[in-house]
Design an enzyme around this catalytic site. Sequence first.
Site, PDB file in Angstrom:
ATOM      1  N   PRO A  62       0.820  -1.217   0.000  1.00 54.78           N
ATOM      2  CG  PRO A  62      -0.666  -1.501   1.762  1.00 54.78           C
ATOM      3  CD  PRO A  62       0.604  -2.026   1.187  1.00 54.78           C
ATOM      4  CG  HIS A  63       1.935   3.000  -3.167  1.00 55.15           C
ATOM      5  ND1 HIS A  63       1.693   1.675  -3.456  1.00 55.15           N
ATOM      6  CD2 HIS A  63       1.775   3.673  -4.330  1.00 55.15           C
ATOM      7  CE1 HIS A  63       1.406   1.545  -4.746  1.00 55.15           C
ATOM      8  NE2 HIS A  63       1.443   2.742  -5.299  1.00 55.15           N
ATOM      9  N   GLY A  64       0.430   5.818  -1.095  1.00 55.72           N
ATOM     10  CA  GLY A  64      -0.478   6.916  -1.408  1.00 55.72           C
ATOM     11  C   GLY A  64      -0.538   7.228  -2.892  1.00 55.72           C
TER      12      GLY A  64
END
Length: 156
Positions: A62-64
């Site tokens: 997960p990452h922005g």
Amino acid sequence: MSDILTRESVVASGAATTRDEAVREVGRLLVEAGAVHEGYLDAMLQREQTVSTYMGNLLAIPHGTNDAKGEIVRSALAFVRYEHPIDWGGDDVRFALGIAGLDNEHLDILSRIAVLFADADDVQRLLDAPDADAIFALLSEVNEDAEDADVREVTT
């Protein structure tokens, strides 16, 4: 580069039971590490709504979104292992690796983590690790490999 992943940002037994909870849990570690502002967590959830961050071999990263770059204070990784698989849009996830990256500092370590997770024996070692210290030691080898490569580049 060695402070991108710290022992405090490694959890051996995550509490989340859903994808969104897992994204929040690993994102919270990034906030607690001082790597991102609160708004980055929302951007991580938005990213997951548009494209899955499932990478294979039980790993999600997960990452922005790109719009959340201003929420990043410094590059960091956070790692959570789950005892039971989490349904990640139809795929089983046992590891969530949260990322915050400034100036592409995290890309070298990410490429090494990809190599680590491509090896079924390495994935099994992470599953079998008894605690967060052991997991961190296995992941630190990736950090050390990156630092060794940096030294090799400087000295050659």
